[in-house]
Design an enzyme around this catalytic site. Structure first.
Site, short mmCIF file in Angstrom:
data_model
loop_
_atom_site.label_atom_id
_atom_site.label_comp_id
_atom_site.label_asym_id
_atom_site.label_seq_id
_atom_site.Cartn_x
_atom_site.Cartn_y
_atom_site.Cartn_z
N GLU A 20 0.82 -1.22 0.00
CA GLU A 20 0.00 0.00 0.00
C GLU A 20 0.85 1.27 0.00
O GLU A 20 1.66 1.48 0.90
CB GLU A 20 -0.90 0.03 1.23
CG GLU A 20 -1.80 1.26 1.27
CD GLU A 20 -2.72 1.29 2.48
OE1 GLU A 20 -3.73 2.02 2.43
OE2 GLU A 20 -2.42 0.61 3.49
N GLU A 68 -12.68 2.84 4.28
CA GLU A 68 -11.64 3.15 5.27
C GLU A 68 -11.54 4.67 5.42
O GLU A 68 -10.57 5.29 5.02
CB GLU A 68 -10.30 2.55 4.83
CG GLU A 68 -9.26 2.57 5.96
CD GLU A 68 -7.84 2.31 5.47
OE1 GLU A 68 -7.09 1.65 6.19
OE2 GLU A 68 -7.50 2.80 4.37
#
Length: 261
Positions: free
Chosen positions: A149, A245
């Site tokens: 990520e 998120e």
């Protein structure tokens, strides 16, 4: 349209973590994801069991989990590339394998780790590649994809995986079983055209997460064109989960009107 999973490390935060699964279910989510849910890299069997049991009691599926990422509140962002924490990484990986086998979770996010003073970047990158390969090999039998990520510049210390190209390079070096986590918030902040890039690179994307920018609130609170993004995601045939998120601007249940129905 994609299926949405609630990231309970940020959503429903008015109650303790294990109670958030039921709130997510009551709000209409069939699945949840989270960061590393324990205080240490190697929790007890009882703690792991309580986590798994709470998922079952709430009747939600676990679709994503982070590896232990160090002291996140203190500013750490992963240990994957840290040479002096190799044993800790391996011990944590054994716990992660237990969790994914018990829950069917098939996405594990491996935060790369910040640059360390006095350690050459080349050394850290070699360790990072070795540990990502170790994670992918350890979890392949459980059907898990390991994720890399990019994180927002200026919010996460000296974290070297910043752009989509950075993540593609790391995942490509490691090979099978490793993919990119396409976090719209972080990538947009670092200059990505997320609408165009999702179509260009969908073959390397293992998971998608959403939050608006600036502010990291729910979609619709910032400037990202999520109508265009979801249309592009649909057009490229993405059939995975999309992680919600974000940091809710109010009680989580009151911030879900943006969800496509």
């Amino acid at each position: 349209m994609p299926r949405f999973t609630a990231n309970v490390s940020l959503l429903f935060s008015q109650v303790p973590l294990l109670e958030r699964f039921a709130l997510a279910r009551a709000a209409g989510f069939e699945a949840v994801e989270c960061w590393w849910p324990f205080a240490t890299h190697q929790p007890s069997a009882a703690q792991v069991g309580a986590f798994v049991d709470a998922l079952g009691a709430a009747e939600v599926r676990l679709t994503g989990l982070n590896l232990f990422a160090g002291d996140m509140p203190g500013g750490e962002r992963g240990i994957v590339s840290h040479p002096h924490r190799a044993a800790e990484f391996r011990e944590n990986l054994a716990v992660v394998r237990t969790v994914v086998e018990a829950t069917g979770c098939d996405r594990v996010n491996a935060l790369y780790g910040q640059r360390l003073p006095g350690v050459a970047a080349r050394v850290q990158d070699e360790v990072g590649a070795q540990n990502l390969r170790l994670a992918a090999d350890a979890l392949v039998a459980a059907g898990v994809t390991v994720l890399v990520e990019p994180l927002t510049i200026g919010e996460n210390g000296d974290y070297p995986v910043q752009t989509l190209q950075d993540a593609l390079a790391v995942a490509g070096q490691v090979g099978d079983g490793v993919a990119v986590l396409f976090d719209v918030y972080h990538l947009h902040n670092n200059g990505s055209d997320v609408v165009a890039d999702i179509g260009r690179h969908i073959g390397a994307v293992g998971h998608v997460q959403v939050a608006d920018s600036p502010g990291r609130g729910e979609p619709g609170t910032g400037t990202i064109d999520f109508d265009a993004f979801f249309a592009a995601l649909d057009a490229c045939g993405y059939d995975g989960w999309v992680g919600c998120e974000y940091r809710p601007t109010g009680p989580t249940a009151e911030t879900l009107a943006w969800l496509p129905r």
